[in-house]
Design a protein around this motif. Structure first.
Motif, PDB file in Angstrom:
ATOM      1  N   GLY A  47       0.957  -1.154   0.159  1.00 47.11           N
ATOM      2  CA  GLY A  47       0.007   0.074   0.150  1.00 47.11           C
ATOM      3  C   GLY A  47       0.582   1.212   0.024  1.00 47.11           C
ATOM      4  N   ALA A  48       2.143   1.403   0.670  1.00 48.50           N
ATOM      5  CA  ALA A  48       2.763   2.774   0.814  1.00 48.50           C
ATOM      6  C   ALA A  48       3.527   2.577  -1.113  1.00 48.50           C
ATOM      7  CB  ALA A  48       4.342   2.119   1.257  1.00 48.50           C
ATOM      8  N   ALA A  49       3.597   1.370  -1.900  1.00 44.66           N
ATOM      9  CA  ALA A  49       4.353   1.751  -2.756  1.00 44.66           C
ATOM     10  C   ALA A  49       3.651   2.937  -3.867  1.00 44.66           C
ATOM     11  CB  ALA A  49       3.551   1.114  -4.435  1.00 44.66           C
ATOM     12  N   ILE A  50       2.336   3.678  -4.078  1.00 36.28           N
ATOM     13  CA  ILE A  50       2.472   5.266  -4.803  1.00 36.28           C
ATOM     14  C   ILE A  50       2.617   6.458  -3.358  1.00 36.28           C
ATOM     15  CG2 ILE A  50       0.210   6.591  -5.579  1.00 36.28           C
ATOM     16  CD1 ILE A  50      -0.881   4.118  -7.259  1.00 36.28           C
ATOM     17  N   PRO A  51       2.250   6.285  -2.196  1.00 40.77           N
ATOM     18  CA  PRO A  51       3.416   7.486  -1.376  1.00 40.77           C
ATOM     19  C   PRO A  51       4.287   7.419  -1.661  1.00 40.77           C
ATOM     20  CG  PRO A  51       1.146   5.965   0.068  1.00 40.77           C
ATOM     21  CD  PRO A  51       1.056   5.122  -1.378  1.00 40.77           C
ATOM     22  N   VAL A  52       4.979   6.660  -1.389  1.00 42.74           N
ATOM     23  CA  VAL A  52       7.105   6.356  -1.534  1.00 42.74           C
ATOM     24  C   VAL A  52       7.049   6.979  -2.726  1.00 42.74           C
ATOM     25  CG1 VAL A  52       8.606   5.122  -2.257  1.00 42.74           C
ATOM     26  CG2 VAL A  52       7.530   4.941  -0.626  1.00 42.74           C
ATOM     27  N   ALA A  53       5.583   6.408  -4.051  1.00 40.74           N
ATOM     28  CA  ALA A  53       7.166   7.413  -5.207  1.00 40.74           C
ATOM     29  C   ALA A  53       6.812   8.642  -4.975  1.00 40.74           C
ATOM     30  CB  ALA A  53       5.947   7.236  -6.832  1.00 40.74           C
ATOM     31  N   LEU A  54       5.413   9.381  -4.722  1.00 42.25           N
ATOM     32  CA  LEU A  54       4.580  10.490  -4.843  1.00 42.25           C
ATOM     33  C   LEU A  54       6.040  11.718  -4.406  1.00 42.25           C
ATOM     34  CD1 LEU A  54       0.853  10.802  -5.187  1.00 42.25           C
ATOM     35  CD2 LEU A  54       2.049  11.908  -6.606  1.00 42.25           C
ATOM     36  N   GLY A  55       6.132  10.786  -2.687  1.00 37.03           N
ATOM     37  CA  GLY A  55       6.755  11.387  -1.330  1.00 37.03           C
ATOM     38  C   GLY A  55       8.300  11.609  -2.089  1.00 37.03           C
ATOM     39  N   ILE A  56       9.009  10.124  -3.276  1.00 41.77           N
ATOM     40  CA  ILE A  56      10.686  11.061  -3.056  1.00 41.77           C
ATOM     41  C   ILE A  56      10.496  12.707  -4.752  1.00 41.77           C
ATOM     42  CG2 ILE A  56      11.351   9.827  -5.242  1.00 41.77           C
ATOM     43  CD1 ILE A  56      11.784   7.614  -3.928  1.00 41.77           C
ATOM     44  N   GLY A  57       8.956  11.664  -5.907  1.00 43.02           N
ATOM     45  CA  GLY A  57       9.276  13.282  -5.958  1.00 43.02           C
ATOM     46  C   GLY A  57       9.072  14.606  -5.815  1.00 43.02           C
ATOM     47  N   GLY A  70       8.347  21.052  -6.697  1.00 43.47           N
ATOM     48  CA  GLY A  70       7.845  20.298  -5.391  1.00 43.47           C
ATOM     49  C   GLY A  70       6.852  19.260  -6.205  1.00 43.47           C
ATOM     50  N   LEU A  71       6.163  20.299  -6.597  1.00 43.10           N
ATOM     51  CA  LEU A  71       4.168  19.722  -7.114  1.00 43.10           C
ATOM     52  C   LEU A  71       5.382  19.217  -8.802  1.00 43.10           C
ATOM     53  CD1 LEU A  71       2.087  22.175  -6.652  1.00 43.10           C
ATOM     54  CD2 LEU A  71       2.110  20.150  -5.885  1.00 43.10           C
ATOM     55  N   CYS A  72       6.704  19.728  -9.192  1.00 45.84           N
ATOM     56  CA  CYS A  72       6.515  18.676 -10.258  1.00 45.84           C
ATOM     57  C   CYS A  72       6.399  17.664 -10.755  1.00 45.84           C
ATOM     58  CB  CYS A  72       7.653  20.344 -11.346  1.00 45.84           C
ATOM     59  SG  CYS A  72       8.143  19.634 -12.584  1.00 45.84           S
ATOM     60  N   GLY A  73       7.999  17.531  -9.602  1.00 43.57           N
ATOM     61  CA  GLY A  73       8.143  16.479  -9.070  1.00 43.57           C
ATOM     62  C   GLY A  73       7.243  15.605  -8.823  1.00 43.57           C
ATOM     63  N   MET A  74       6.309  15.999  -8.042  1.00 42.79           N
ATOM     64  CA  MET A  74       5.491  15.031  -7.826  1.00 42.79           C
ATOM     65  C   MET A  74       5.360  14.413  -8.327  1.00 42.79           C
ATOM     66  SD  MET A  74       3.662  16.601  -4.055  1.00 42.79           S
ATOM     67  CE  MET A  74       2.091  14.994  -4.026  1.00 42.79           C
ATOM     68  N   CYS A  75       4.979  15.513  -9.448  1.00 43.25           N
ATOM     69  CA  CYS A  75       3.815  15.000 -10.899  1.00 43.25           C
ATOM     70  C   CYS A  75       4.472  13.965 -11.828  1.00 43.25           C
ATOM     71  CB  CYS A  75       3.498  16.345 -12.245  1.00 43.25           C
ATOM     72  SG  CYS A  75       2.628  17.625 -11.779  1.00 43.25           S
ATOM     73  N   ALA A  76       6.120  14.204 -11.950  1.00 48.82           N
ATOM     74  CA  ALA A  76       7.081  13.103 -12.260  1.00 48.82           C
ATOM     75  C   ALA A  76       7.229  12.071 -11.533  1.00 48.82           C
ATOM     76  CB  ALA A  76       8.293  13.220 -12.205  1.00 48.82           C
ATOM     77  N   GLY A  77       6.746  11.798  -9.972  1.00 45.07           N
ATOM     78  CA  GLY A  77       6.988  10.263  -9.722  1.00 45.07           C
ATOM     79  C   GLY A  77       5.768  10.020  -9.142  1.00 45.07           C
TER      80      GLY A  77
END
Lengths: 346, 325
Positions: B101-111, B225-232
């Motif tokens: 379940g943590a996969a997507i939050p991790v992706a967004l977090g890294i971004g 930060g938002l740009c990174g989150m989109c990429a994530g």
């Protein structure tokens, strides 16, 4: 402030690049298992030459305040062209070399025209022309390969002795008067001659000064009656010429052409990094192509050091990245020096 | 004299903001027409116009669309984010590695973390974004090579990631819905929030925005930060689409994203541009690619056409002002 202090300060980035290069390179030779030797020097210059040329190519657009995302593509296009035309007799070879260099300059000229007459931002104009040049390179060479004259390739990528031996002058390189200079690597001579013959005269000409003026303040340059359009086109053309030189050399070095899109992208990005490490301001108007050349040498010398220390290959990209990020972050010193926050916004 | 001077007859004129969008939309119709003509001539069917085919193309385009949405925020500031390729790849690799379940939050977090680092470098260290994000990209690549050993990680994308990328709700691809959601959020943010107004203000004149009391540094950090989150997010979806992460998976998204934003009429120097334009730009690039692949155009021809289209579009509406002072 004394004259010397002003000069030192204005060339700070340039001197820092030379210092970094000297430090890394001395460190490399000091720790090399066989110590300093000419074959190692030849190998090093060979590996650094193409990036040095591409970095010089990037310098000219950057001096005008623009960025050229097509340098890697121009380099690749000329590389592919060279793998087709560098065969045959002496006359054909000479014509082939000329054709390669002219192609590079022509690509730069087209970039300049799109930027000046199309009034499109350089970064986006060259993004598009870069795609076109890459497409042309793929037309010429859909798969890696090709053929380059063996003698020429051998002579250009070794020392002067091999040139003399290959083409039979100075008694095949054994003449007594020839010995003191016979060990000098040919690419090293080219690396010195190219800036000396092409960059210095350009930088000292009115057109060259106009390029600096555009980068410092385009409006002011225009108001002073300088031919800014012409200077911009000249800058892009000379940039294309340097990139073509890099592509030509890569063909001689690898005896083949390769229209590799990731490789072209890597050269473009490395050229930007080299330019910044070499003390050229991305805002335009500050720096020299010689500085960018040393910037490229710094980048390459870092990877030379990896070899002798047998650093885990998996860690090499990380170290390269950290060094690059740290090097460009040195520019943050400016923030500490600024007395008025408004000076930061330019 | 009684007759008041009547205003000159209103001629239909496009504002500078709308022109790129209308021209790009028109060009999309041209692409569709050419492609349909080609399929009619060779296959005798208008494959290109079938809703299934279009939805499938838009589903693939969603990844580019999400990356471009984030990229647009940074370009509006007058900056650029070259770290997108490895932000995307790093988010995808970490998401598949963590899994569950943590996969997507991790992706967004890294971004988000990468984006904040970028924003910090640009806002506080005042390093040009062009070179700072390039350095961050190199560091991320190094980290991922060290982490994965240079191979495609063996870990699989989670069920949720796969569903988001290839699943369908009532025949509509979920990826498309995710893209739509991101789009709505970005539009609301740009047009209805102080952050959006600040982004435009900084893009126009950073010094003026600063003197007007805009917290410029915070805006930089948020936008990057938002740009990174989109990429994530795009990374998580792309990993779901191909069921795993792989080296260099983000490389094909950087330049098309910049091109889409610019084709949509956003000024590369910042301050001007509408999100609708970016949307149209992404659709244009995606359809151009799919028509060229239907025509079995070799890579060489694609690159040339791609470049000519960008230059041609910009010559129509992207020309800068002549410098006269």
């Amino acid at each position: 402030m004394s004259d010397l202090a002003i000069r030192l300060r204005r060339n700070g980035g340039f001197l820092a690049a030379i210092g970094l290069f000297a430090a890394f390179y001395l460190f490399y030779h000091a720790n090399h298992p066989r110590g300093f030797s000419v074959p190692v020097l030849i190998q090093n210059v060979n590996e650094a030459f193409t990036l040095a040329m591409v970095a010089m190519a990037q310098t000219l657009p950057v001096l005008t305040g623009g960025l050229d995302l097509s340098v890697g593509a121009v380099m690749t296009l000329v590389n592919c062209l060279a793998s087709e035309v560098l065969t045959g007799g002496p006359l054909e070879l000479a014509f082939g070399i000329l054709l390669c260099l002219l192609t590079g300059a022509l690509c730069g000229f087209v970039n300049g025209c799109v930027v000046v007459f199309g009034r499109i931002q350089p970064i986006i104009a060259t993004l598009a022309t870069g795609a076109i040049y890459m497409g042309l390179a793929l037309f010429i060479r859909p798969s890696p390969g090709g053929k380059v004259d063996g003698d020429l390739s051998w002579a250009a990528t070794n020392d002067l002795y091999e040139i003399a031996a290959t083409y039979g002058f100075a008694e095949g390189g054994d003449a007594a008067w020839f010995q003191p200079i016979a060990w000098i690597p040919t690419p090293l001579i080219l690396l010195i001659l190219v800036p000396l013959l092409f960059w210095l005269p350009f930088a000292r000409s009115v057109t060259g000064r106009t390029v600096y003026a555009i980068g410092s303040g385009e409006g002011a340059a225009w108001m002073s009656g300088l031919a800014i359009g012409r200077a911009r086109i000249a800058a892009f053309t000379l940039g294309g010429f340097f990139a073509g030189m890099g592509g030509l050399y890569l063909a001689l070095q690898t005896s083949s052409g390769n229209a590799d899109i990731p490789q072209a992208g890597a050269y473009t990005l490395n050229s930007i990094a080299a330019v910044v490490v070499g003390g050229v301001s991305l805002l335009g108007g500050v720096g020299t192509a010689v500085g960018a050349l040393f910037g490229a040498l710094v980048l390459r010398t870092i990877s030379f050091n990896f070899r002798i220390f047998e650093i885990d290959p998996l860690l090499q990209p990380l170290i390269e990245g950290v060094v690059l990020l740290a090097a460009v972050s040195l520019g943050a010193v400016r923030v500490l020096r600024v007395k008025n926050t408004l000076e930061l916004f330019r | 004299m009684t007759a008041a001077a009547s205003p000159p007859p209103a001629r239909f004129r496009l504002s500078a903001e709308d022109k790129p969008i209308v021209v790009a939309a028109g060009f999309i119709l041209v692409i569709l027409a050419v492609g349909t003509f080609y399929t009619l001539a060779t296959q005798g069917a208008a494959t290109l116009l079938s809703p299934t085919y279009l939805l499938q193309q838009l589903q693939v385009g969603a990844f580019l669309g999400i990356v471009a949405a984030g990229m647009m925020l940074v370009i509006l500031l007058g900056h650029i984010d070259l770290s997108v390729p490895w932000t995307l790849a790093a988010a995808a690799m970490m998401a598949t590695a963590v899994g569950g379940g943590a996969a997507i939050p991790v992706a967004l977090g890294i971004g988000l973390v990468v984006g904040v680092v970028n924003g910090f470098g640009v806002a506080y260290l005042r390093i040009p974004s062009m070179i700072f994000t390039l350095g961050v990209n190199a560091v991320l690549r190094g980290l991922m090579v060290a982490h994965t050993g240079g191979f495609a990680p063996q870990t699989k994308a989670t069920e949720l990631m796969q569903w988001l990328a290839v699943g369908k709700i009532l025949g509509v691809p979920v990826a498309l819905l995710v893209w739509a959601l991101v789009s709505v959020l970005v539009v609301l943010m740009l047009n209805r929030s102080a952050l959006g107004k600040s982004i435009y203000a900084i893009g126009n004149k950073e010094a003026a925005a600063y003197l007007s009391g805009v917290p410029t540094r915070r805006v930089f950090i948020l936008a990057f930060g938002l740009c990174g989150m989109c990429a994530g997010l795009a990374g998580a979806l792309l990993a779901g689409y191909s069921t795993k992460a792989y080296q260099g998976m983000g490389d094909a998204y950087l330049l098309p994203a910049i091109a889409a934003v610019v084709i949509g009429g956003t000024n590369i120097l910042g301050g001007r541009g509408r999100y609708l334009g970016t949307l149209v730009g992404v659709i244009l690039i995606v359809l151009l690619n799919s028509v060229l692949s239907i025509m079995q155009m070799p890579e060489a021809g694609r690159q040339v056409i791609y470049g000519l289209v960008i230059i041609g579009m910009l010559l129509v509406y992207g020309r800068g002002a002549r410098v006269t002072s």
